[in-house]
Design a protein around this motif. Sequence first.
Motif, short mmCIF file in Angstrom:
data_model
loop_
_atom_site.label_atom_id
_atom_site.label_comp_id
_atom_site.label_asym_id
_atom_site.label_seq_id
_atom_site.Cartn_x
_atom_site.Cartn_y
_atom_site.Cartn_z
N ALA A 150 39.17 83.58 41.76
CA ALA A 150 37.66 83.96 42.49
C ALA A 150 37.15 82.73 43.10
O ALA A 150 36.78 83.28 44.34
CB ALA A 150 36.97 84.69 41.39
N VAL A 151 37.31 81.71 42.55
CA VAL A 151 36.72 80.87 43.29
C VAL A 151 37.42 80.42 44.57
O VAL A 151 36.72 80.29 45.59
CB VAL A 151 36.52 79.30 42.31
N ARG A 152 38.77 80.29 44.43
CA ARG A 152 39.74 80.20 45.56
C ARG A 152 39.48 81.14 46.58
O ARG A 152 39.41 80.93 47.94
CB ARG A 152 40.97 80.07 45.16
N GLY A 153 39.33 82.19 46.39
CA GLY A 153 38.95 83.55 47.29
C GLY A 153 37.82 83.19 48.11
O GLY A 153 37.21 83.60 49.06
N PHE A 154 36.63 82.89 47.13
CA PHE A 154 35.25 82.64 47.77
C PHE A 154 35.25 81.47 48.75
O PHE A 154 34.92 81.42 49.76
CB PHE A 154 34.32 82.14 46.58
N LYS A 155 36.16 80.31 48.51
CA LYS A 155 36.24 79.21 49.41
C LYS A 155 36.97 79.48 50.52
O LYS A 155 36.53 79.23 51.56
CB LYS A 155 36.83 77.99 48.58
#
Length: 77
Positions: A35-40
Amino acid sequence: MGSFSIWHWLVVLAIVVLVFGTKKLRNLGSDLGGAVRGFKEGMKGAEEENTQPPPSHQQVTGHSIKSEIEEKDQTKV
């Protein structure tokens, strides 16, 4: 009583591992990382869109108004 020592946190961690299990915690960690990777990546994409100049809506065809009128007249005949 206001602060917890390292031993308190280790006991809490042990209880969490016993309740949820290591597999579920591992899945939770990988989901959170994804989720963090997708947000970035989404933020990076938004920044790239903002830096690109807007496309020009004017099309240069090389025709003059006079030649367009002549073409219309020829198609009418």
